[in-house]
Design a protein around this motif. Structure first.
Motif, mmCIF file in Angstrom:
data_model
loop_
_atom_site.group_PDB
_atom_site.id
_atom_site.type_symbol
_atom_site.label_atom_id
_atom_site.label_comp_id
_atom_site.label_asym_id
_atom_site.label_seq_id
_atom_site.Cartn_x
_atom_site.Cartn_y
_atom_site.Cartn_z
ATOM 1 N N ARG A 32 -5.583 9.367 -2.617
ATOM 2 C CA ARG A 32 -5.737 8.910 -3.894
ATOM 3 C C ARG A 32 -5.272 6.988 -3.247
ATOM 4 O O ARG A 32 -4.386 6.648 -2.535
ATOM 5 C CB ARG A 32 -4.017 9.575 -4.383
ATOM 6 C CG ARG A 32 -4.577 10.940 -3.982
ATOM 7 C CD ARG A 32 -3.595 11.656 -4.380
ATOM 8 N NE ARG A 32 -3.146 11.532 -5.889
ATOM 9 C CZ ARG A 32 -1.724 12.076 -7.069
ATOM 10 N NH1 ARG A 32 -0.495 13.211 -6.389
ATOM 11 N NH2 ARG A 32 -1.567 12.488 -7.933
ATOM 12 N N LEU A 33 -5.730 6.544 -4.065
ATOM 13 C CA LEU A 33 -5.619 5.517 -5.264
ATOM 14 C C LEU A 33 -5.247 5.126 -6.501
ATOM 15 O O LEU A 33 -4.938 5.984 -7.395
ATOM 16 C CB LEU A 33 -6.484 4.670 -4.866
ATOM 17 C CG LEU A 33 -7.411 3.961 -3.429
ATOM 18 C CD1 LEU A 33 -9.139 3.701 -3.057
ATOM 19 C CD2 LEU A 33 -6.254 3.652 -2.376
ATOM 20 N N GLY A 34 -3.782 3.485 -6.668
ATOM 21 C CA GLY A 34 -3.616 3.949 -8.433
ATOM 22 C C GLY A 34 -3.325 2.421 -8.698
ATOM 23 O O GLY A 34 -2.943 1.607 -7.480
ATOM 24 N N VAL A 35 -2.667 1.797 -9.837
ATOM 25 C CA VAL A 35 -2.636 0.771 -10.159
ATOM 26 C C VAL A 35 -0.935 1.199 -11.420
ATOM 27 O O VAL A 35 -1.213 1.840 -11.972
ATOM 28 C CB VAL A 35 -3.681 0.089 -11.230
ATOM 29 C CG1 VAL A 35 -4.044 0.658 -12.724
ATOM 30 C CG2 VAL A 35 -3.069 -1.520 -11.933
ATOM 31 N N LEU A 36 -0.541 0.608 -10.369
ATOM 32 C CA LEU A 36 1.202 0.186 -10.542
ATOM 33 C C LEU A 36 1.574 -0.941 -12.051
ATOM 34 O O LEU A 36 1.066 -2.132 -11.624
ATOM 35 C CB LEU A 36 2.152 0.132 -9.505
ATOM 36 C CG LEU A 36 2.058 1.197 -9.151
ATOM 37 C CD1 LEU A 36 2.466 0.685 -7.222
ATOM 38 C CD2 LEU A 36 2.631 2.891 -8.871
ATOM 39 N N HIS A 38 -9.464 9.724 -5.235
ATOM 40 C CA HIS A 38 -9.564 9.180 -6.453
ATOM 41 C C HIS A 38 -8.853 7.992 -7.091
ATOM 42 O O HIS A 38 -7.702 8.180 -6.811
ATOM 43 C CB HIS A 38 -8.918 10.525 -7.003
ATOM 44 C CG HIS A 38 -9.453 10.373 -8.628
ATOM 45 N ND1 HIS A 38 -10.049 9.874 -9.027
ATOM 46 C CD2 HIS A 38 -7.390 10.215 -9.018
ATOM 47 C CE1 HIS A 38 -9.101 10.453 -10.823
ATOM 48 N NE2 HIS A 38 -7.667 10.154 -10.276
ATOM 49 N N TYR A 39 -8.842 6.974 -7.697
ATOM 50 C CA TYR A 39 -8.656 5.850 -8.310
ATOM 51 C C TYR A 39 -7.663 6.825 -9.557
ATOM 52 O O TYR A 39 -8.205 6.964 -10.683
ATOM 53 C CB TYR A 39 -8.857 5.010 -8.402
ATOM 54 C CG TYR A 39 -8.149 4.075 -8.623
ATOM 55 C CD1 TYR A 39 -8.299 3.034 -7.201
ATOM 56 C CD2 TYR A 39 -7.419 3.475 -10.154
ATOM 57 C CE1 TYR A 39 -7.332 1.462 -8.102
ATOM 58 C CE2 TYR A 39 -7.220 2.164 -10.285
ATOM 59 C CZ TYR A 39 -6.960 1.565 -8.916
ATOM 60 O OH TYR A 39 -6.768 0.169 -9.098
ATOM 61 N N ASP A 58 -13.690 7.062 -15.059
ATOM 62 C CA ASP A 58 -12.707 6.631 -15.696
ATOM 63 C C ASP A 58 -12.190 7.935 -16.677
ATOM 64 O O ASP A 58 -11.667 7.878 -17.090
ATOM 65 C CB ASP A 58 -12.947 5.919 -17.218
ATOM 66 C CG ASP A 58 -11.510 4.877 -17.101
ATOM 67 O OD1 ASP A 58 -10.552 4.675 -16.529
ATOM 68 O OD2 ASP A 58 -12.028 4.811 -18.884
ATOM 69 N N PRO A 59 -11.308 8.479 -15.353
ATOM 70 C CA PRO A 59 -10.068 9.734 -15.659
ATOM 71 C C PRO A 59 -9.868 9.745 -15.373
ATOM 72 O O PRO A 59 -8.018 10.036 -15.950
ATOM 73 C CB PRO A 59 -11.084 10.434 -14.132
ATOM 74 C CG PRO A 59 -11.134 9.528 -13.422
ATOM 75 C CD PRO A 59 -11.782 8.589 -13.941
ATOM 76 N N GLY A 60 -8.641 7.913 -15.230
ATOM 77 C CA GLY A 60 -7.455 7.411 -15.395
ATOM 78 C C GLY A 60 -6.777 7.810 -16.230
ATOM 79 O O GLY A 60 -7.625 8.013 -17.428
ATOM 80 N N THR A 61 -5.271 8.170 -16.546
ATOM 81 C CA THR A 61 -4.599 8.713 -17.719
ATOM 82 C C THR A 61 -3.213 7.987 -17.184
ATOM 83 O O THR A 61 -2.793 7.685 -16.413
ATOM 84 C CB THR A 61 -4.029 10.336 -17.827
ATOM 85 O OG1 THR A 61 -3.790 10.549 -17.279
ATOM 86 C CG2 THR A 61 -5.269 11.043 -17.796
ATOM 87 N N SER A 62 -2.887 7.655 -18.740
ATOM 88 C CA SER A 62 -1.392 7.283 -18.865
ATOM 89 C C SER A 62 -0.191 7.706 -19.262
ATOM 90 O O SER A 62 -1.060 8.567 -20.214
ATOM 91 C CB SER A 62 -1.028 5.728 -19.106
ATOM 92 O OG SER A 62 -2.101 5.318 -19.772
#
Length: 290
Positions: free
Chosen positions: A3-7, A33-34, A271-275
């Motif tokens: 997993r990867l992400g943006v904080l 996955h990001y 773009d499956p990223g959610t917030s």
């Protein structure tokens, strides 16, 4: 799953998930996955320290956490320490946190993409946050003849200038290159809160805006109308993101695929990223997002 992400806070607008997931798909990294990782300042350190145990290999860091990210790291690059801010965290198997800054080399790469070499040129940087620190460092290291920093709080500009050995500007000065490192324009595209008007933009040969938004920013639109060479926030996003991607995966980043995704080619494909819906406020820090 790696997993990867943006904080960040806010982070709902970020196109980093779209961009990085497109890169992962391009290289066939199906077990990666990001995602977006909304983190208010009061829980930032706790959130970061919990990521390795949740399968995270690394994370990008955006407003307002770049300086905090460097402070909590167990190890950091010399450049990140000199800048005083980090935008890329990598987690080791034992949970140790390594901090780096790809904003600086990413910005220089974005300038090179429009055949602009900062060496011997003058520059005015607007803002004094973590992103501004990276840009000022990049310009200084690239051999800029003079770098001036303006911030709406003069004391912050003076502190950054003293830390990095550049000049603090009390008002906008003539320069070859103008760089907006505030978040002005993120919400509405306008740049009326910046200390310059549209007519003044023509005095700068090159205008760069680290902010990006649907439809572009007013600053970039007005600079184009006045014949300036422009670098928009999406290109800077792509270039710094490519360097982060390579650090995490050990593979050459598919820059073209990342650019296409960031700019909206087939925007829903990767773009499956959610917030969290609560992460939809306007940034108060006046710094650009990822």
């Amino acid at each position: 799953m790696k997993r990867l992400g943006v904080l960040g806070w806010p982070v709902a607008h970020s196109r980093s998930p779209r961009m990085h997931n497109a890169a992962l798909a391009e290289l066939g990294l199906k077990d990666w996955h990001y995602q977006r990782l909304p983190a208010p300042p009061e829980v930032f350190e706790e959130t970061v320290r919990a990521l390795p145990a949740s399968g995270f290999v690394g994370a990008n860091v955006t407003i307002p956490h770049k300086e905090a990210a460097l402070a909590l790291a167990d190890e950091s690059t010399a450049a990140a320490r000199a800048i005083g801010a980090a935008n890329t965290l990598t987690f080791s198997h034992d949970g140790a946190i390594h901090a780096a800054n790809t904003d600086a080399p990413g910005f220089v790469a974005a300038l090179a993409g429009v055949d602009v070499d900062p060496a011997g040129r003058t520059a005015l940087v607007l803002g004094a946050g973590g992103s501004a620190r990276g840009i000022v460092y990049a310009l200084r290291e690239a051999g800029a003849a003079r770098v001036s920093v303006w911030n709406r709080t003069p004391e912050r500009a003076a502190a950054l200038a003293a830390d990095l050995g550049v000049e603090a500007a009390h008002r906008p000065a003539a320069a070859d290159l103008l760089v907006n490192c505030t978040s002005v324009g993120l919400a509405d595209g306008e740049f009326k809160e910046l200390p310059l008007d549209a007519d003044a933009l023509g005095t700068y040969a090159t205008v760069a805006d680290l902010v990006y938004r649907d439809g572009g920013t007013g600053l970039i639109a007005q600079a184009r109308r006045r014949g300036c060479t422009v670098v928009d926030g999406l290109e800077v996003l792509v270039r710094q993101g490519a360097l982060s991607f390579e650090a995490w995966t050990g593979l050459p980043a598919p820059v073209d695929a990342m650019r296409d995704a960031a700019r909206g080619a087939n925007p829903d494909a990767h773009d499956p990223g959610t917030s969290d819906p609560s992460d939809r406020r306007t940034a108060d820090a006046r710094r650009p997002g990822r």
